[in-house]
Every structure is written in structure tokens, then in C-alpha cells.
Write an enzyme that holds these catalytic residues in place. Structure first.
Site, short mmCIF file in Angstrom:
data_model
loop_
_atom_site.label_atom_id
_atom_site.label_comp_id
_atom_site.label_asym_id
_atom_site.label_seq_id
_atom_site.Cartn_x
_atom_site.Cartn_y
_atom_site.Cartn_z
N LEU A 56 76.88 88.38 23.52
CA LEU A 56 77.32 89.66 22.98
C LEU A 56 78.83 89.76 23.20
O LEU A 56 79.35 89.23 24.18
CB LEU A 56 76.64 90.83 23.73
N ASP A 57 79.53 90.45 22.30
CA ASP A 57 80.95 90.72 22.53
C ASP A 57 81.12 91.41 23.87
O ASP A 57 80.21 92.13 24.32
CB ASP A 57 81.50 91.67 21.44
N TRP A 58 82.27 91.24 24.50
CA TRP A 58 82.44 91.79 25.85
C TRP A 58 82.34 93.32 25.87
O TRP A 58 81.87 93.90 26.83
CB TRP A 58 83.73 91.30 26.50
#
Length: 211
Positions: A56-58
Site C-alpha cells: 500500500l502507498d505509505w
């Protein structure tokens, strides 16, 4: 770094299913000061065998599955690659879509001049497909469920921007009003379904959005 912010949803001898907090990388970044991430925290706090399967994106929070052995990692990676998993996200988007649901099929590519952004590109972009539906309507924003069929980087964020409804708190893509509307990116992986690599059982897990 402690595991305190990482919530365990399910674990057995083959898999770990956790809820990643916002503002935590899934894997280490290139820079030395970006070493703190989900996989490192798990490996240094009792799960040295943990292997990342997807990311997942940060800024994005929510469900991530990790493998605890090579065979499980291989099979889960195959399920993601062959789109045998099911994923759903909860998001808050700016404005009011005219319809209550729809599909966005716009090709995406990485855009080096504006890195780390991605853009719609009908000539060089890779196929990307997202389904969306409105769950709740509020004065200036909507709660939506987003279902990505493909798994392109920043897909949900760019697709919603492309139809005029950027996600609240999105520092990369939102305009000023939408950015200021919430202190974090309002994107959360709320559902994940997959086939257990060892038992063959179809499993489905949910994790409600914290916004």
C-alpha cells in the site's frame, strides 16, 4: 520501531494479516532514513520470516497480507498477479459525483517530471480499471467504495482525480480545498479476500476505515 501501531487481524502458521497505519511505508525506501517500514517492524519484532506479497502507498492505511514461508509467498503472489484476490477501499472524495456508481477505465503511467506522480496517458499508459460507488453524501464530500480490478500505482487516487473528485487529504493530487479538508489521505484498504494457500479455504477480511 515497535509494532504498537500495527494491528493484527489474523495470523496462522502460513500468513499474517495486519492493518497498516497511514504514514508507514510497506517496504524500505531507497534512502537510509526510510528504513522504518511495515516489513522491517514485523521482522524485528518476532516475525523474522515475514515476506511482503503486495503493498500500500505509505499514506494509505488498511489490510495487508504477508507470507510466513516461501511456498505461501509464491502462491499468494500468484493470486495477486492472476487477479484471484478481491480488494475494496473506503475513501472520502471531494464534491458530488452525478451518478451513484460507475467505472473508470483510463490507462496510467509514471510521470518522471512530476515524480512520484502518475498520470493518465492514452498512448503510453498501462490499462487500469476501477469501479466506484457512493456510500454516503455529505455537504462537500462523499464516502465512496473503490474496487480496483488492476493494481497500478496510485490508481485509485489518479482515477478519482480524473473524474473530478480528488481524495481528501491527498498531498500529491488534491487541490487546496480537498487537501485541507482532512489531515491525512482518506484512502483505506477495508476488504481483502483470497484463497488460503494451505487449506484452500476462501477467506474474506474487513477492516473499517478510521475516518
Amino acid at each position: 520501531m515497535p509494532l504498537s501501531q500495527v494491528r493484527f487481524i489474523h495470523q496462522d502458521e502460513h500468513i499474517l494479516l495486519v492493518s497498516k497505519p497511514s504514514m508507514l511505508l510497506s517496504v524500505p525506501g531507497r534512502a537510509e532514513d526510510n528504513r522504518d517500514c511495515l516489513i522491517t517492524r514485523l521482522q524485528e519484532n518476532g516475525y523474522p520470516e515475514a515476506r511482503i506479497v503486495h503493498r500500500l502507498d505509505w499514506e494509505t492505511s488498511g489490510l495487508i497480507i504477508l507470507a510466513r514461508d516461501a511456498d505461501t509467498h509464491r502462491e499468494l503472489s500468484r493470486q495477486f498477479h492472476d487477479r484471484e484476490t478481491e480488494k475494496a477501499y473506503t475513501a472520502l472524495c471531494w464534491g458530488q459525483p452525478e451518478l451513484d456508481s460507475g467505472r473508470i477505465e483510463l490507462p496510467l503511467r509514471y510521470d518522471p517530471p512530476t515524480k512520484p506522480r502518475h498520470v493518465v496517458d492514452h498512448e503510453q499508459g498501462k490499462h487500469a480499471l476501477t469501479f466506484w460507488r457512493v456510500l454516503e453524501r455529505h455537504a462537500e464530500h462523499c464516502r465512496v467504495e473503490l474496487t480496483p480490478i488492476t493494481g497500478r500505482s496510485h490508481q485509485l487516487r489518479v482515477h478519482m482525480l480524473a473524474i473530478g473528485h480528488p481524495l481528501l487529504g491527498d498531498g500529491l493530487y488534491a487541490h487546496e480545498q480537498a487537501l485541507k479538508a482532512y489531515p491525512r489521505l482518506c484512502l483505506h484498504a477495508c476488504m481483502l479476500a483470497f484463497t488460503h494457500p494451505a487449506s484452500g479455504e476462501r477467506l474474506r477480511f474487513e477492516d473499517p476505515a478510521p475516518f
